[in-house]
Design a protein around this motif. Structure first.
Motif, PDB file in Angstrom:
ATOM      1  N   SER A  17     101.985  57.502 -24.989  1.00  0.00           N
ATOM      2  CA  SER A  17     102.918  56.573 -25.615  1.00  0.00           C
ATOM      3  C   SER A  17     104.265  56.768 -24.932  1.00  0.00           C
ATOM      4  CB  SER A  17     103.029  56.829 -27.121  1.00  0.00           C
ATOM      5  OG  SER A  17     103.436  58.168 -27.370  1.00  0.00           O
ATOM      6  N   THR A  27     101.462  51.870 -25.333  1.00  0.00           N
ATOM      7  CA  THR A  27     100.462  52.929 -25.332  1.00  0.00           C
ATOM      8  C   THR A  27      99.240  52.454 -24.552  1.00  0.00           C
ATOM      9  OG1 THR A  27      99.224  52.260 -27.319  1.00  0.00           O
ATOM     10  CG2 THR A  27     101.177  53.624 -27.664  1.00  0.00           C
ATOM     11  N   GLN A  61     108.113  57.629 -28.010  1.00  0.00           N
ATOM     12  CA  GLN A  61     107.764  58.027 -29.364  1.00  0.00           C
ATOM     13  C   GLN A  61     106.295  58.429 -29.416  1.00  0.00           C
ATOM     14  OE1 GLN A  61     109.844  58.266 -31.958  1.00  0.00           O
ATOM     15  NE2 GLN A  61     111.589  57.553 -30.745  1.00  0.00           N
ATOM     16  N   PRO A  62     105.963  59.548 -30.095  1.00  0.00           N
ATOM     17  CA  PRO A  62     104.555  59.937 -30.191  1.00  0.00           C
ATOM     18  C   PRO A  62     103.755  58.962 -31.026  1.00  0.00           C
ATOM     19  CG  PRO A  62     105.902  61.327 -31.607  1.00  0.00           C
ATOM     20  CD  PRO A  62     106.850  60.484 -30.808  1.00  0.00           C
ATOM     21  N   VAL A  85     103.630  62.053 -24.278  1.00  0.00           N
ATOM     22  CA  VAL A  85     104.787  61.207 -24.572  1.00  0.00           C
ATOM     23  C   VAL A  85     105.594  61.075 -23.283  1.00  0.00           C
ATOM     24  CG1 VAL A  85     106.860  60.897 -25.961  1.00  0.00           C
ATOM     25  CG2 VAL A  85     104.823  61.955 -26.975  1.00  0.00           C
ATOM     26  N   GLY A 140      99.918  62.082 -33.430  1.00  0.00           N
ATOM     27  CA  GLY A 140     100.525  63.212 -32.734  1.00  0.00           C
ATOM     28  C   GLY A 140      99.820  63.640 -31.473  1.00  0.00           C
TER      29      GLY A 140
END
Length: 349
Positions: free
Chosen positions: A10, A119, A13-14, A22, A18
């Protein structure tokens, strides 16, 4: 159990779970995107053989009309098996999926609608690959509220022989991360991409997918504003639940219309529906408490059903995936929810 999420990234931002890398900035080309998302491998079709005698694995016969899909970086391992399909199936390579996303960026620039790839990655051992493109000027905000739904185009492809190469419009409600992918009156929410090998055709497909998204968001913006203006009194909400989640009728015991076994089944079903109705009612009331401006509206009712569908309703396990993993897969790939669609049909009258 192998984790549903295999690889991905991503930007800045994660992801909500999680996992994945990143990145500080967006990848600049297809090769970098494939490498950073863990999609730098290819798939191929192979003949399917069946064992004639389980005690003698060497005695096999080719199954006519059938084939298997394997990922070539694991071709000599059981983990390389992705699915069974027909011998007419042509695999879509990961680089074609990612290349399509970069075609979206170009089409967006050409049409004045900026797009960003947020993403990308693989699920379930590579059976599903995806990329999520943010449509930067397609947010929908309910007037006089902070209720914002962001627009995305979700690109998915399956190497399992089950999922097509598809672009789907997804509106993500920022306040609670619920998702809506709905077929509206004039515009559908998904677009199956049939031609990926020819670069010129792929660019044309990308422009058509973006055209679908723009039309969908405009209609969704109009519909959302209308729903937020329409109040529902207590009776109106009760009528909505009766149509959305009707309670099964249980015949009296003395009329002999059904057996005790059938009656028990109906009573269990009725209890399940009552629980669902109670959950949706609680979510409807809490949505109004959190955002008084939409309290008691049809928009609040749609959001209650959406939250119930995304986060509360049980989902069946599939294969070796847990219910939690299945829920994630449904939100990422199988994102045409019939309960949400039914709710919109009832509320939009």
């Amino acid at each position: 159990m192998p984790h549903l999420f295999e690889s991905g990234f991503s930007v800045r931002q994660p992801m909500w779970h999680g996992l994945g890398a990143v990145l500080e900035d967006h990848p600049v080309d297809v090769a970098a995107t494939c490498r950073l998302s863990g999609l730098d491998w290819q798939v191929a079709r192979r003949p399917l053989y069946a064992a004639l005698d389980p005690s003698d694995p060497a005695r096999t016969v080719e199954v006519p009309g059938k084939a298997i899909i394997v990922r070539l970086d694991r071709a000599n391992s059981p983990e390389g098996f992705l699915g069974i399909t027909t011998d007419r199936y042509t695999p879509v390579q990961n680089e074609e999926v990612v290349g399509f996303c970069f075609d979206l960026l170009k089409a967006g620039r050409d049409e004045g609608h900026p797009v960003q790839i947020e993403t990308a990655g693989a699920l379930a051992g590579g059976k599903i690959v995806w990329a999520l493109a943010r449509l930067l000027d397609m947010d929908v905000t309910i007037p006089s509220t902070e209720d914002v739904s962001q627009g995305y185009l979700l690109i998915t492809a399956g190497h399992d022989g089950e999922h097509a190469f598809k672009a789907a419009v997804t509106s993500v409600r920022v306040v609670c991360w619920n998702t809506l992918s709905l077929a509206l009156r004039r515009n559908k929410a998904s677009y199956t991409i049939r031609h990926v090998g020819n670069p010129l055709q792929r660019i044309k497909e990308a422009a058509q997918a973006l055209g679908l998204a723009w039309a969908w968001v405009e209609e969704f913006r109009e519909l959302a504003g209308w729903l937020a203006e329409q109040q529902m009194n207590t009776q109106g909400f009760a009528d909505f639940l009766d149509e959305l989640l009707p309670l099964p009728k249980i015949p009296p015991r003395h009329d002999g219309e059904c057996s005790e076994k059938e009656r028990d089944k109906l009573e269990r079903k009725r209890a399940q529906v009552q629980d669902a109705r109670h959950s949706v009612t609680e979510l409807f009331e809490s949505t109004g408490t959190q955002m008084p401006a939409i309290s008691g509206t049809r928009w609040a009712a749609l959001q209650a059903v959406t939250e119930y569908s995304d986060w509360v309703i049980p989902v069946r396990s599939r294969g070796n995936l847990t219910q939690h993993s299945r829920r994630f897969l449904r939100s990422m790939v199988d994102n045409e929810d019939t309960l949400k669609q039914k709710a919109l049909t009832v509320l939009g009258r």
